[in-house]
Design a protein around this motif. Structure first.
Motif, PDB file in Angstrom:
ATOM      1  N   THR A 213      43.536  48.870  50.941  1.00  0.00           N
ATOM      2  CA  THR A 213      44.917  49.013  50.470  1.00  0.00           C
ATOM      3  C   THR A 213      45.876  48.184  51.305  1.00  0.00           C
ATOM      4  N   LEU A 216      45.433  44.485  50.539  1.00  0.00           N
ATOM      5  CA  LEU A 216      45.912  44.104  49.210  1.00  0.00           C
ATOM      6  C   LEU A 216      47.405  43.759  49.223  1.00  0.00           C
ATOM      7  N   THR A 217      48.160  44.279  50.199  1.00  0.00           N
ATOM      8  CA  THR A 217      49.599  44.002  50.243  1.00  0.00           C
ATOM      9  C   THR A 217      49.903  42.522  50.469  1.00  0.00           C
ATOM     10  N   GLU A 223      48.369  43.077  43.544  1.00  0.00           N
ATOM     11  CA  GLU A 223      48.607  44.494  43.832  1.00  0.00           C
ATOM     12  C   GLU A 223      49.325  45.165  42.671  1.00  0.00           C
ATOM     13  N   ALA A 227      47.968  48.207  40.114  1.00  0.00           N
ATOM     14  CA  ALA A 227      48.661  49.459  40.433  1.00  0.00           C
ATOM     15  C   ALA A 227      48.275  50.611  39.502  1.00  0.00           C
TER      16      ALA A 227
END
Length: 344
Positions: A213, A216-217, A223, A227
């Protein structure tokens, strides 16, 4: 029977080990596989098979289910470079599906798969003993961090470049592309591979440690696309990716797959290289010339290693790393030529 002499014992029941075993069986060699983990194996993997890998599997009678992939796309912000495969199509295949298909082929070929780990190796003039078995040759296909490679003294202690790691997860999402998409960020890349009509695999390679997570930013557009998608697999990790060896052959022990040495997953060629060099290994064993495998492996892997080393060298230099995708956009012929080299 403890004193039975096999032609080949393969340590490791992943794709590389099973490919070697299938090749040996097709060559008329008595082969047995040792794998400590029961069932279908999974690992962090980009899961995109190049056309050359698809052909290598077909030569072994293996046709796994998957999603056709027709090329590779590089993205960086608004920049996009795409190159189709010129010599056939590739295949996006979940690692578990690939292993299941290879395992089924091994079963049809009558190859025994024993639930055991090989932790000892004793070499003799005309055979090797390992895991209570006796064989003319032992093939170590026990992965990136091969313990057998250490046992026979083929692990290099040379200093390596900055370590990189990989993470992978699947999402229930209709593929939006017919190829593998690689999005470049400052210190990482995200690989999106269609593996089924309703599933994509997302692999992230990075020189920065962190959870999926968090990683992924670095890719806000991806992202956002993911979602609302439901994850359909757990996160799998691998690394450090770079593994150096001093050679592929130590007497009657030969290294296959990732155990034979690994540069990086940057070009997505790991499975293709494992499959093509497995065929080289089998030819050398069938001829009774195991020492020839070193030269064959070097020859077959040269193009892949050169391309991966070159791209990784540029990637590890921030100024050059930022220019990789712009260069592919400005010189599409060069990008297409590089993809063609990887695909064939």
């Amino acid at each position: 029977m403890p004193d039975r002499m096999h032609d080949v014992v393969v340590a490791g029941g992943g794709p590389a080990g099973l490919a070697v075993a299938l090749g040996c069986a097709r060559a008329g060699l008595d082969v047995v596989v040792c794998e400590k983990r029961p069932g279908v194996l999974d690992k962090a993997c980009g899961e995109g098979l190049m056309p050359v890998a698809v052909r290598a599997l077909a030569a072994l009678g293996v046709d796994p289910p998957g999603h056709l992939i027709e090329g590779i796309t590089y993205r960086q912000g608004a920049l996009v470079a795409h190159a189709p495969f010129r010599g056939g199509t590739g295949l996006g295949v979940r690692r578990t599906c690939l292993h299941d298909a290879l395992g089924a082929a091994a079963g049809r070929a009558g190859i025994p798969v024993l639930a055991k780990q090989i932790t000892d190796v004793q070499q003799h003039d005309d055979h090797v003993r390992a895991g209570g078995l006796r064989a003319r040759y032992l093939v170590a296909a026990d992965g990136l961090h091969s313990s057998i490679r250490d046992l026979v003294g083929l692990t290099s202690r040379a200093r390596t470049s900055a370590p990189r790691w990989g993470l992978r997860r699947h999402f229930a999402l209709t593929p939006w592309s017919s190829g593998v998409e690689v999005t470049w960020a400052a210190r990482s890349e995200a690989y999106v591979t269609p593996v089924a009509p309703d599933t994509v695999g997302v692999a992230i390679l990075s020189s920065v440690r962190g959870g999926f997570t968090d990683q992924l930013t670095a890719f806000p557009e991806l992202e956002a696309r993911l979602a609302g998608a439901h994850p359909v697999s757990r996160v799998k990790g691998a690394g450090p990716l770079r593994q150096r060896t001093t050679g592929r052959v130590a007497g009657r022990v030969l290294l296959a797959g990732d155990a034979a040495g690994y540069v990086d997953a940057l070009t997505g060629e790991g499975l293709a290289l494992s499959l093509t060099t497995a065929a080289d290994l089998v030819r050398c064993l069938r001829a009774g010339r195991p020492a020839d495998y070193e030269r064959a492996w070097t020859r077959t892997s040269r193009r892949s290693r050169w391309l991966t080393e070159s791209l990784l060298w540029a990637r590890n230099r921030p100024v050059l790393g930022r220019r990789i995708v712009p260069a592919a956009v400005r010189a599409p012929w060069l990008f297409a030529a590089a993809v063609d080299q990887l695909a064939r």
